[in-house]
Design an enzyme around this catalytic site. Structure first.
Site, PDB file in Angstrom:
ATOM      1  CG  ASP A   1      -6.174-108.500 -45.833  1.00  0.00           C
ATOM      2  OD1 ASP A   1      -5.784-109.120 -44.822  1.00  0.00           O
ATOM      3  OD2 ASP A   1      -6.908-109.007 -46.697  1.00  0.00           O
TER       4      ASP A   1
ATOM      5  CG  ASN B   1      -0.824-123.308 -46.240  1.00  0.00           C
ATOM      6  OD1 ASN B   1      -0.560-123.715 -45.111  1.00  0.00           O
ATOM      7  ND2 ASN B   1      -1.761-123.854 -46.989  1.00  0.00           N
TER       8      ASN B   1
ATOM      9  CD  GLU C   1      -1.487-114.586 -44.921  1.00  0.00           C
ATOM     10  OE1 GLU C   1      -1.612-115.351 -45.902  1.00  0.00           O
ATOM     11  OE2 GLU C   1      -2.436-114.282 -44.171  1.00  0.00           O
TER      12      GLU C   1
ATOM     13  CG  HIS D   1      -2.661-108.406 -44.244  1.00  0.00           C
ATOM     14  ND1 HIS D   1      -2.600-109.464 -45.111  1.00  0.00           N
ATOM     15  CD2 HIS D   1      -2.277-107.323 -44.965  1.00  0.00           C
ATOM     16  CE1 HIS D   1      -2.226-109.044 -46.306  1.00  0.00           C
ATOM     17  NE2 HIS D   1      -2.006-107.736 -46.234  1.00  0.00           N
TER      18      HIS D   1
ATOM     19  NE  ARG E   1     -10.369-111.046 -42.158  1.00  0.00           N
ATOM     20  CZ  ARG E   1      -9.626-111.514 -43.160  1.00  0.00           C
ATOM     21  NH1 ARG E   1      -8.375-111.879 -42.950  1.00  0.00           N
ATOM     22  NH2 ARG E   1     -10.141-111.623 -44.375  1.00  0.00           N
TER      23      ARG E   1
END
Length: 313
Positions: free
Chosen positions: A17, A156, A193, A257, A291
């Protein structure tokens, strides 16, 4: 030729992120999710590449219980009206996936110094799962974009936008601008998101991430005219296909992200994103730490829309 061509990926390992902001002081400021999800770090460097070796400063740690005591996710650092703000999501030790959104403030010139004050929870229409807030200014108005679960909509999280009264408070109405509709947005989880905003060529481009956080994670794109009403869902058009996704040939899986910054010489827009270098994951992808933060140049199509290409090292 932009210096962006010289980036060696990953810029930083085990930071998901990722958010990078280039400030007027000439520094790039970085924050992102740490694998332990237990703290917020900030680091800075004069180049994007050097962020990887810059020393992180822990500016806040989670509580042992109660609000903000578990799964500290996706911090972003913004400079607004002379102060620094960090937006992040946090759950509770007794409900580790029941996230809410919070804000920290620092009045120091350098956000690696001084005191960070908790400004509290950003209140929305519902007390429900909410996360991944970002903010941007347009035509003298400040906007807040975030992901949230509407109790009356399957899935979600959807993306919402609202105007801000101040850097930690929104005002009605909050408007849904996208929800998971296409198959590629609903693999594993029905998710929209991780919004990020890029203003160019008379348009506002809003990227977001979709599906589960494994190799199916990918990015979509919303586009609005800069003169349109950003609080009207009809102002936003949506890509029918992902604009950035896994590329097995290049060995990058689940890119997403993202955030946006500019190259060191200011000539080129840079896409910042996380991705893994392998596809097979043992257990829940959220507990896989690998990540990594990547950076690559954005090119532009003749019609003024961004071309992200394929993720590459």
């Amino acid at each position: 030729m932009s210096k962006a061509a010289a980036y060696k990926n990953p810029i930083m390992e085990q930071r998901a992120d990722p958010f990078i902001y280039k400030h007027t002081d000439g520094y790039y400021y970085f924050t992102g999710s740490v694998p332990e999800y237990d703290r917020i770090e900030v680091r800075r460097a004069k180049t994007i590449q050097e962020l990887g070796t810059a020393s992180p400063v822990v500016i806040w740690r989670k509580y042992n219980n109660g609000p903000m005591s578990a799964n500290i996710w996706a911090p972003e650092i913004h400079y607004i009206d002379g102060n620094w703000y960090i937006y992040f999501a946090a759950a509770r030790e007794d409900a580790i996936f029941d996230h809410r959104m919070y804000v920290l403030e620092n009045k120091s010139a350098n956000p690696l110094e001084g005191h960070w004050t908790e400004k509290g929870q950003v209140k929305t229409d519902w007390e429900s799962f909410s996360l991944d807030a970002t903010t941007f200014e347009h035509k003298g108005e400040r906007y807040y974009v975030w992901a949230q679960k509407d109790p009356n909509i399957a899935g979600n999280s959807n993306l919402y936008i609202a105007r801000m009264v101040n850097p930690w408070t929104i005002e009605a109405p909050q408007v849904m601008i996208t929800k998971p509709e296409y198959d590629w947005e609903k693999i594993g989880f029905m998710v929209n998101e991780g919004a990020a905003v890029l203003k160019r060529n008379g348009k506002i481009f809003l990227t977001y991430s979709a599906s589960a956080t494994d190799a199916n994670y990918c990015m979509g794109l919303l586009t609005a005219d800069e003169s349109s009403d950003l609080l009207n869902i009809k102002s936003w058009s949506k890509s029918e296909k992902p604009i950035f996704q896994t590329n097995e040939k290049n060995g990058l899986f689940g890119p997403g992200h993202n955030s946006f910054t500019v190259s060191e010489d200011g000539s080129t827009d840079i896409l910042i994103f996380h991705a893994r270098h392998y596809q097979e994951i043992e257990g829940d992808p959220l507990w896989d730490p690998n990540r990594h933060t990547h950076a690559q140049m954005i090119s532009w199509n003749e019609d003024g829309t961004p071309h992200f290409g394929d993720p590459h090292i």
